[in-house]
Design a protein around this motif. Structure first.
Motif, PDB file in Angstrom:
ATOM      1  N   ASP A 116      14.745  13.433   0.735  1.00  0.00           N
ATOM      2  CA  ASP A 116      13.326  13.600   0.419  1.00  0.00           C
ATOM      3  C   ASP A 116      13.014  14.926  -0.263  1.00  0.00           C
ATOM      4  O   ASP A 116      11.860  15.171  -0.634  1.00  0.00           O
ATOM      5  CB  ASP A 116      12.478  13.496   1.700  1.00  0.00           C
ATOM      6  N   LEU A 117      13.995  15.791  -0.431  1.00  0.00           N
ATOM      7  CA  LEU A 117      13.726  17.113  -0.988  1.00  0.00           C
ATOM      8  C   LEU A 117      13.242  17.044  -2.431  1.00  0.00           C
ATOM      9  O   LEU A 117      12.336  17.794  -2.826  1.00  0.00           O
ATOM     10  CB  LEU A 117      14.984  17.985  -0.901  1.00  0.00           C
ATOM     11  N   LEU A 118      13.807  16.151  -3.230  1.00  0.00           N
ATOM     12  CA  LEU A 118      13.388  16.048  -4.628  1.00  0.00           C
ATOM     13  C   LEU A 118      11.948  15.561  -4.721  1.00  0.00           C
ATOM     14  O   LEU A 118      11.166  16.065  -5.538  1.00  0.00           O
ATOM     15  CB  LEU A 118      14.321  15.122  -5.401  1.00  0.00           C
ATOM     16  N   VAL A 119      11.579  14.588  -3.897  1.00  0.00           N
ATOM     17  CA  VAL A 119      10.196  14.104  -3.893  1.00  0.00           C
ATOM     18  C   VAL A 119       9.241  15.244  -3.547  1.00  0.00           C
ATOM     19  O   VAL A 119       8.210  15.441  -4.196  1.00  0.00           O
ATOM     20  CB  VAL A 119      10.029  12.943  -2.888  1.00  0.00           C
ATOM     21  N   ALA A 120       9.592  16.012  -2.514  1.00  0.00           N
ATOM     22  CA  ALA A 120       8.738  17.117  -2.083  1.00  0.00           C
ATOM     23  C   ALA A 120       8.616  18.174  -3.173  1.00  0.00           C
ATOM     24  O   ALA A 120       7.511  18.643  -3.494  1.00  0.00           O
ATOM     25  CB  ALA A 120       9.299  17.732  -0.806  1.00  0.00           C
ATOM     26  N   ASN A 121       9.736  18.558  -3.782  1.00  0.00           N
ATOM     27  CA  ASN A 121       9.695  19.588  -4.812  1.00  0.00           C
ATOM     28  C   ASN A 121       8.955  19.116  -6.062  1.00  0.00           C
ATOM     29  O   ASN A 121       8.286  19.912  -6.731  1.00  0.00           O
ATOM     30  CB  ASN A 121      11.118  20.018  -5.177  1.00  0.00           C
TER      31      ASN A 121
ATOM     32  N   ALA B 234      16.354  16.016  12.024  1.00  0.00           N
ATOM     33  CA  ALA B 234      15.665  14.870  12.592  1.00  0.00           C
ATOM     34  C   ALA B 234      14.336  14.691  11.893  1.00  0.00           C
ATOM     35  O   ALA B 234      13.714  15.650  11.452  1.00  0.00           O
ATOM     36  CB  ALA B 234      15.421  15.104  14.083  1.00  0.00           C
ATOM     37  N   PRO B 235      13.858  13.448  11.711  1.00  0.00           N
ATOM     38  CA  PRO B 235      12.577  13.226  11.066  1.00  0.00           C
ATOM     39  C   PRO B 235      11.465  13.961  11.792  1.00  0.00           C
ATOM     40  O   PRO B 235      11.465  14.076  13.020  1.00  0.00           O
ATOM     41  CB  PRO B 235      12.396  11.703  11.162  1.00  0.00           C
ATOM     42  N   ALA B 236      10.530  14.503  11.022  1.00  0.00           N
ATOM     43  CA  ALA B 236       9.436  15.271  11.613  1.00  0.00           C
ATOM     44  C   ALA B 236       8.512  14.364  12.403  1.00  0.00           C
ATOM     45  O   ALA B 236       8.375  13.187  12.095  1.00  0.00           O
ATOM     46  CB  ALA B 236       8.647  15.957  10.494  1.00  0.00           C
ATOM     47  N   PRO B 237       7.850  14.886  13.435  1.00  0.00           N
ATOM     48  CA  PRO B 237       6.908  14.095  14.210  1.00  0.00           C
ATOM     49  C   PRO B 237       5.777  13.594  13.333  1.00  0.00           C
ATOM     50  O   PRO B 237       5.282  14.301  12.454  1.00  0.00           O
ATOM     51  CB  PRO B 237       6.380  15.112  15.245  1.00  0.00           C
ATOM     52  N   GLY B 238       5.427  12.353  13.524  1.00  0.00           N
ATOM     53  CA  GLY B 238       4.344  11.768  12.755  1.00  0.00           C
ATOM     54  C   GLY B 238       4.770  11.277  11.405  1.00  0.00           C
ATOM     55  O   GLY B 238       3.944  10.944  10.545  1.00  0.00           O
ATOM     56  N   ARG B 239       6.057  11.232  11.136  1.00  0.00           N
ATOM     57  CA  ARG B 239       6.563  10.803   9.828  1.00  0.00           C
ATOM     58  C   ARG B 239       6.235   9.333   9.589  1.00  0.00           C
ATOM     59  O   ARG B 239       6.421   8.498  10.464  1.00  0.00           O
ATOM     60  CB  ARG B 239       8.074  11.038   9.773  1.00  0.00           C
ATOM     61  N   LEU B 240       5.767   9.041   8.368  1.00  0.00           N
ATOM     62  CA  LEU B 240       5.380   7.670   8.018  1.00  0.00           C
ATOM     63  C   LEU B 240       6.384   7.048   7.092  1.00  0.00           C
ATOM     64  O   LEU B 240       6.987   7.726   6.303  1.00  0.00           O
ATOM     65  CB  LEU B 240       3.990   7.691   7.351  1.00  0.00           C
TER      66      LEU B 240
ATOM     67  N   LEU C  53       0.823  -1.194   0.000  1.00  0.00           N
ATOM     68  CA  LEU C  53       0.000   0.000   0.000  1.00  0.00           C
ATOM     69  C   LEU C  53       0.863   1.252   0.000  1.00  0.00           C
ATOM     70  O   LEU C  53       0.557   2.231  -0.680  1.00  0.00           O
ATOM     71  CB  LEU C  53      -0.927  -0.017   1.224  1.00  0.00           C
ATOM     72  N   GLY C  54       1.951   1.213   0.764  1.00  0.00           N
ATOM     73  CA  GLY C  54       2.853   2.361   0.801  1.00  0.00           C
ATOM     74  C   GLY C  54       3.458   2.647  -0.557  1.00  0.00           C
ATOM     75  O   GLY C  54       3.574   3.788  -0.981  1.00  0.00           O
ATOM     76  N   ARG C  55       3.849   1.572  -1.280  1.00  0.00           N
ATOM     77  CA  ARG C  55       4.398   1.776  -2.625  1.00  0.00           C
ATOM     78  C   ARG C  55       3.350   2.329  -3.568  1.00  0.00           C
ATOM     79  O   ARG C  55       3.633   3.137  -4.442  1.00  0.00           O
ATOM     80  CB  ARG C  55       4.968   0.466  -3.169  1.00  0.00           C
ATOM     81  N   LEU C  56       2.089   1.840  -3.378  1.00  0.00           N
ATOM     82  CA  LEU C  56       1.011   2.296  -4.246  1.00  0.00           C
ATOM     83  C   LEU C  56       0.731   3.779  -4.038  1.00  0.00           C
ATOM     84  O   LEU C  56       0.523   4.536  -4.977  1.00  0.00           O
ATOM     85  CB  LEU C  56      -0.248   1.462  -3.977  1.00  0.00           C
ATOM     86  N   LEU C  57       0.703   4.213  -2.793  1.00  0.00           N
ATOM     87  CA  LEU C  57       0.398   5.599  -2.477  1.00  0.00           C
ATOM     88  C   LEU C  57       1.574   6.534  -2.734  1.00  0.00           C
ATOM     89  O   LEU C  57       1.415   7.735  -2.822  1.00  0.00           O
ATOM     90  CB  LEU C  57      -0.037   5.718  -1.003  1.00  0.00           C
ATOM     91  N   GLY C  58       2.764   5.966  -2.845  1.00  0.00           N
ATOM     92  CA  GLY C  58       3.933   6.785  -3.089  1.00  0.00           C
ATOM     93  C   GLY C  58       4.748   6.974  -1.824  1.00  0.00           C
ATOM     94  O   GLY C  58       4.407   6.511  -0.743  1.00  0.00           O
ATOM     95  N   HIS C  59       5.854   7.686  -1.988  1.00  0.00           N
ATOM     96  CA  HIS C  59       6.782   7.925  -0.892  1.00  0.00           C
ATOM     97  C   HIS C  59       6.133   8.819   0.157  1.00  0.00           C
ATOM     98  O   HIS C  59       5.659   9.912  -0.156  1.00  0.00           O
ATOM     99  CB  HIS C  59       8.039   8.582  -1.456  1.00  0.00           C
ATOM    100  N   ARG C  60       6.091   8.360   1.402  1.00  0.00           N
ATOM    101  CA  ARG C  60       5.470   9.136   2.473  1.00  0.00           C
ATOM    102  C   ARG C  60       6.454  10.136   3.063  1.00  0.00           C
ATOM    103  O   ARG C  60       7.588   9.789   3.376  1.00  0.00           O
ATOM    104  CB  ARG C  60       4.974   8.194   3.575  1.00  0.00           C
ATOM    105  N   LEU C  61       6.004  11.373   3.210  1.00  0.00           N
ATOM    106  CA  LEU C  61       6.861  12.424   3.751  1.00  0.00           C
ATOM    107  C   LEU C  61       6.380  12.929   5.101  1.00  0.00           C
ATOM    108  O   LEU C  61       6.971  13.858   5.653  1.00  0.00           O
ATOM    109  CB  LEU C  61       6.948  13.595   2.759  1.00  0.00           C
TER     110      LEU C  61
END
Length: 424
Positions: A144-149, A418-424, A7-15
């Motif tokens: 993760d910056l490229l995914v976000a941008n 550090a990873p943000a709180p609630g990061r999946l 499911l995670g792969r289907l929905l894409g990279h989680r940020l």
């Protein structure tokens, strides 16, 4: 467990949830901006009966003065928490835009007010972009910056596709002032979304004197020009964007005037190719993974420069319309790949304590250069004709790849956040 991974792969990279709120806020304000696209000129013409010079001043003078106002805001933003700055800039834009429908309802709206609002919004836009880049770099790790941008880029093109038609329908039904109100509300919703990101953001430490000095205003430009990787990219993007935008008014004159295209055909010629931006932004990360960041940056930067010269051969009829759509599709696809890669590259090359000043200087230069070249190309269009001026811009764009970074440069060595709180 396998089902969840699938499911995670289907929905894409989680940020993570904080980025999700930031992304939603960006999409909301972007949609509001495109809903109100062209509203100020329409208000000036239909409500205030402004002439061509006044209408041109709304975009050129407003943007140029707004860029000048934003110059001291870059250093000011650098040494403050970025999330409150983002919220403040959204609220400033909300309040400024809200004065337009309020003044219209009271019957006191003036052209001077429209011009002042355009200046305030332009300055807040630049400051918001500078702060958002700095905030994103602290919110996510470098990988993760490229995914976000890329997600921001795809959202930008999505709102470009759906925003103007919806805005046009709203203007037809309710008038242009209603879309300005919608734009204002979108900034309020954006501020609420950014506030919902939560988390604790440490206050940046000022390394020098507490009071900002006059020389600090140029820190962003000094940092860019001193970096062998950022310097050519800075000139490339400023010149490319300015030349592309400078030719747009002349293209409108050529298509809607001499060649006799209908307004809906003109709108279709620029709306339909935006699908290429969606596709390009989705391919940016896979291409970087396979070929490397520098190769994709240079290749897409070269390819995006070859398309605009084709507009000089524009003719009437269906063939001419298809030519514009084809040129714009190729250009926008290449920009869809280039933009998230270049934005990520720029963030990686910029020290964390310099991001706001650097991005502010970058945006100020781009807006000022665009305003200047738009004015110059307006004069050239009058002297040489719109087709020749469009062709000249296209030829000059062919030289912009010479300003791309020629060597692969490693990103700065900085500790990852550090990873943000609630990061999946």
């Amino acid at each position: 467990m396998r089902n969840r991974q699938g499911l995670g792969r289907l929905l894409g990279h989680r940020l993570g949830r904080p980025f999700g709120w930031l992304w939603a806020a960006y999409g909301t304000s972007a949609l509001g901006t495109w809903l109100a696209f062209g509203a100020f000129p329409l208000i000036a013409i239909r409500v205030l009966h402004a002439g061509p010079a006044e209408v041109a001043a709304l975009s050129s003078v407003g943007a140029a003065v707004g860029a000048a106002v934003a110059v001291p805001l870059g250093p000011w933003t650098e040494f403050r928490r970025k999330r409150p700055v983002l919220i403040a800039m959204d609220l400033v834009r909300f309040a400024a835009l809200l004065t337009v429908p309020a003044a219209f309802a009271l019957g006191v709206l003036t052209f001077v007010q429209l011009l002042l609002v355009s200046v305030v919004v332009a300055a807040a836009d630049i400051t918001f972009r500078a702060a958002s880049g700095a905030y994103l770099k602290t919110l996510l790790p470098a990988e993760d910056l490229l995914v976000a941008n890329a997600r921001f880029e795809s959202t930008a093109w999505t709102t470009t596709i759906i925003g103007p038609p919806l805005g046009g329908a709203a203007i037809g039904l309710l008038g242009p002032v209603a879309t300005v109100l919608a734009d204002a509300v979108s900034y309020l919703l954006s501020a609420l979304g950014i506030r919902a990101t939560g988390g604790h953001e440490p206050r940046p430490e000022r390394r020098q004197a507490a009071r900002m000095r006059a020389r600090d205003l140029l820190d962003g430009w000094r940092y860019i020009l001193a970096d062998a990787a950022l310097r050519p990219l800075f000139f490339n993007t400023a010149l490319f964007n300015a030349l592309v935008m400078a030719a747009q008014p002349l293209l409108a004159v050529l298509m809607l005037g001499r060649l006799g295209f209908a307004p809906w055909q003109y709108g279709l010629a620029f709306a339909a190719p935006s699908i290429g931006g969606l596709l390009g932004s989705r391919l940016a990360r896979p291409l970087v993974t396979r070929f490397g960041q520098h190769r994709v940056l240079v290749a897409s930067g070269v390819l995006r420069a070859i398309w605009p010269v084709g507009l000089a051969f524009l003719g009437p009829g269906t063939g001419g319309l298809l030519l514009v759509i084809g040129v714009e599709l190729g250009l926008i696809f290449c920009c869809g790949v280039f933009n998230p890669v270049y934005t990520t590259y720029r963030l990686e090359r910029t020290a964390t304590d310099r991001v706001a000043r650097t991005l502010s200087a970058w945006a100020v230069t781009t807006k000022a250069t665009t305003a200047l070249l738009t004015a110059v190309w307006g004069v050239l269009g009058g002297l040489l004709g719109p087709r020749t001026a469009i062709g000249l811009a296209g030829v000059l764009l062919l030289a912009t790849p010479l300003l791309l970074p020629r060597r692969t440069t490693a990103p700065l060595s900085e500790p990852a956040p550090a990873p943000a709180p609630g990061r999946l």
